[in-house]
Design a protein around this motif. Structure first.
Motif, PDB file in Angstrom:
ATOM      1  N   UNK A 117       0.825  -1.274  -0.218  1.00 22.23           N
ATOM      2  CA  UNK A 117      -0.083  -0.026  -0.051  1.00 22.23           C
ATOM      3  C   UNK A 117       0.943   1.099   0.006  1.00 22.23           C
ATOM      4  N   UNK A 118       2.190   1.025  -0.025  1.00 27.95           N
ATOM      5  CA  UNK A 118       3.034   2.535   0.037  1.00 27.95           C
ATOM      6  C   UNK A 118       4.430   1.867   0.411  1.00 27.95           C
ATOM      7  N   UNK A 119       5.229   3.037   0.510  1.00 30.53           N
ATOM      8  CA  UNK A 119       6.697   2.806   0.989  1.00 30.53           C
ATOM      9  C   UNK A 119       7.351   3.820   1.955  1.00 30.53           C
ATOM     10  N   UNK A 120       8.407   3.459   2.175  1.00 26.06           N
ATOM     11  CA  UNK A 120       9.149   4.371   3.051  1.00 26.06           C
ATOM     12  C   UNK A 120      10.676   4.820   2.376  1.00 26.06           C
ATOM     13  N   UNK A 151       6.445   4.316   9.255  1.00 25.73           N
ATOM     14  CA  UNK A 151       7.463   5.220   9.185  1.00 25.73           C
ATOM     15  C   UNK A 151       7.852   5.505  10.638  1.00 25.73           C
ATOM     16  N   UNK A 152       7.184   5.650  11.830  1.00 23.68           N
ATOM     17  CA  UNK A 152       7.470   5.848  13.072  1.00 23.68           C
ATOM     18  C   UNK A 152       8.393   4.871  13.683  1.00 23.68           C
ATOM     19  N   UNK A 153       8.561   3.574  13.158  1.00 21.58           N
ATOM     20  CA  UNK A 153       9.398   2.454  13.523  1.00 21.58           C
ATOM     21  C   UNK A 153      10.800   2.816  13.220  1.00 21.58           C
ATOM     22  N   UNK A 154      11.229   3.579  12.435  1.00 16.72           N
ATOM     23  CA  UNK A 154      12.419   4.109  12.068  1.00 16.72           C
ATOM     24  C   UNK A 154      12.970   5.126  13.011  1.00 16.72           C
ATOM     25  N   UNK A 155      12.275   5.747  13.879  1.00 15.05           N
ATOM     26  CA  UNK A 155      12.480   6.706  14.791  1.00 15.05           C
ATOM     27  C   UNK A 155      13.853   6.419  15.756  1.00 15.05           C
ATOM     28  N   UNK A 156      14.760   6.941  15.863  1.00 17.08           N
ATOM     29  CA  UNK A 156      15.926   7.011  16.822  1.00 17.08           C
ATOM     30  C   UNK A 156      15.465   7.581  18.123  1.00 17.08           C
ATOM     31  N   UNK A 157      15.268   6.709  19.144  1.00 20.68           N
ATOM     32  CA  UNK A 157      15.192   7.379  20.425  1.00 20.68           C
ATOM     33  C   UNK A 157      16.192   8.217  20.930  1.00 20.68           C
ATOM     34  N   UNK A 158      17.380   8.053  20.433  1.00 20.69           N
ATOM     35  CA  UNK A 158      18.687   8.848  21.052  1.00 20.69           C
ATOM     36  C   UNK A 158      18.649  10.182  20.339  1.00 20.69           C
ATOM     37  N   UNK A 159      17.605  10.517  19.397  1.00 23.51           N
ATOM     38  CA  UNK A 159      17.615  11.569  18.614  1.00 23.51           C
ATOM     39  C   UNK A 159      16.456  12.425  18.680  1.00 23.51           C
ATOM     40  N   UNK A 179       1.841   9.266  19.592  1.00 22.19           N
ATOM     41  CA  UNK A 179       2.913   8.725  20.003  1.00 22.19           C
ATOM     42  C   UNK A 179       4.031   9.792  20.393  1.00 22.19           C
ATOM     43  N   UNK A 180       3.513  10.873  20.251  1.00 22.52           N
ATOM     44  CA  UNK A 180       4.522  12.184  20.541  1.00 22.52           C
ATOM     45  C   UNK A 180       4.808  12.692  21.889  1.00 22.52           C
TER      46      UNK A 180
END
Length: 294
Positions: A117-120, A151-159, A179-180
């Motif tokens: 259905x889409x891409x990142x 898309x949110x799964x690519x977030x780095x928690x240290x940045x 989730x913010x």
């Protein structure tokens, strides 16, 4: 620290704020979660590389096993399955990929197949150090939320993550903002801006995410937005004036912090202000954007 830049309506300057904010912070992550029409990269001009395709699991019926009992039809609340006199019909674009029909089928006649259905995509700006991610929903696809989740799964928690949210108050916004750690609502000083700001404030408060407001094109309308914010005890974080130079740079696809250094400092101060507000509420973050260990 994950900061959503959202708005109750389109056209308020949400993407402009998100891009300039991320560039001012530097060494941050920028996520374009407006997957139906991502446009942050119009201002960044990065070469993007595909990271993954986004798919959802949809049912496939084994007609030899199917007894036409209707259990799958009764279970599906999205009307993605219909029972006909001699067969079962699947409507893939109505399916939310929950897998419940597969579980409830007594004949084990339902398997699941992946439907893209889409891409990142990802790009890196060597000048600012920004890691940029965008999701793109496929043409004609009705459900943006699965792409936003991936898309949110690519977030780095240290940045620090600056997230350009979809406009409005529908499911894609809830999936993004929920989730913010903090939400910045961008509005304009007009009756339409005020009306949609009120709707957005109500949604963000329901999500229990701390929020503040940026008034874009300040000076072009009236004071009703400011009066509303004061009455609701909502912090006005910044006022961006109705300025010709900013408008010209926008029309040329140039982030104005790159040509107006005073605004780069203002956006950095904005980040420090958000960190301070968040630390008062949770004592979880420092202004470096890295989670404290104490």
């Amino acid at each position: 620290m994950k900061i959503a830049i959202a708005s109750g309506k389109g056209g308020t300057g949400k993407t402009t704020v998100a891009v300039n904010f991320a560039l001012a912070i530097g060494d941050a992550q920028l996520f374009d979660c407006d997957v139906e029409e991502p446009n942050c990269n119009l201002f960044l001009g990065l070469d993007l590389e595909k990271q993954e395709d986004v798919s959802i699991a949809v049912p496939e019926i084994n007609t030899e096993k199917c007894s036409l009992c209707g259990s799958c039809v009764e279970f599906c609340h999205y009307n993605a399955i219909a029972k006909l006199p001699r067969s079962v019909m699947i409507f893939p674009k109505l399916c939310h990929g929950c897998g419940g029909c597969h579980i409830v089928c007594p004949e084990n006649a339902i398997s699941e197949i992946k439907r893209p259905i889409g891409m990142i995509e990802k790009g890196v700006d060597p000048g600012s150090g920004i890691s940029f991610f965008q999701g793109t929903l496929g043409i004609g696809e009705p459900m943006a939320t699965p792409v936003i989740r991936r898309l949110q799964a690519h977030m780095d928690e240290n940045k620090v993550a600056v997230v350009d949210s979809p406009p409005g108050t529908a499911c894609p916004v809830i999936a993004t903002v929920g989730e913010m750690d903090y939400c910045v609502l961008v509005t304009e000083p007009t009756p339409f801006g005020l009306n949609d700001l009120i709707l957005a404030v109500n949604v963000v408060r329901q999500l229990e995410v701390p929020l503040g407001v940026i008034i874009n094109r300040h000076g072009s309308g009236d004071d009703s937005v400011e009066e509303y914010c004061y009455s609701e005890n909502i912090p006005i974080l910044m006022k961006i004036p109705y300025d010709r130079e900013i408008a010209v740079l926008y029309s040329e696809g140039i982030p104005f912090v790159q040509r107006m250094p005073q605004w780069k400092e203002k956006f950095r101060s904005l980040y420090e202000k958000i960190c301070f507000i968040s630390s008062e509420n949770t004592s979880q973050y420092s202004c470096s954007g890295v989670r404290n260990q104490w």
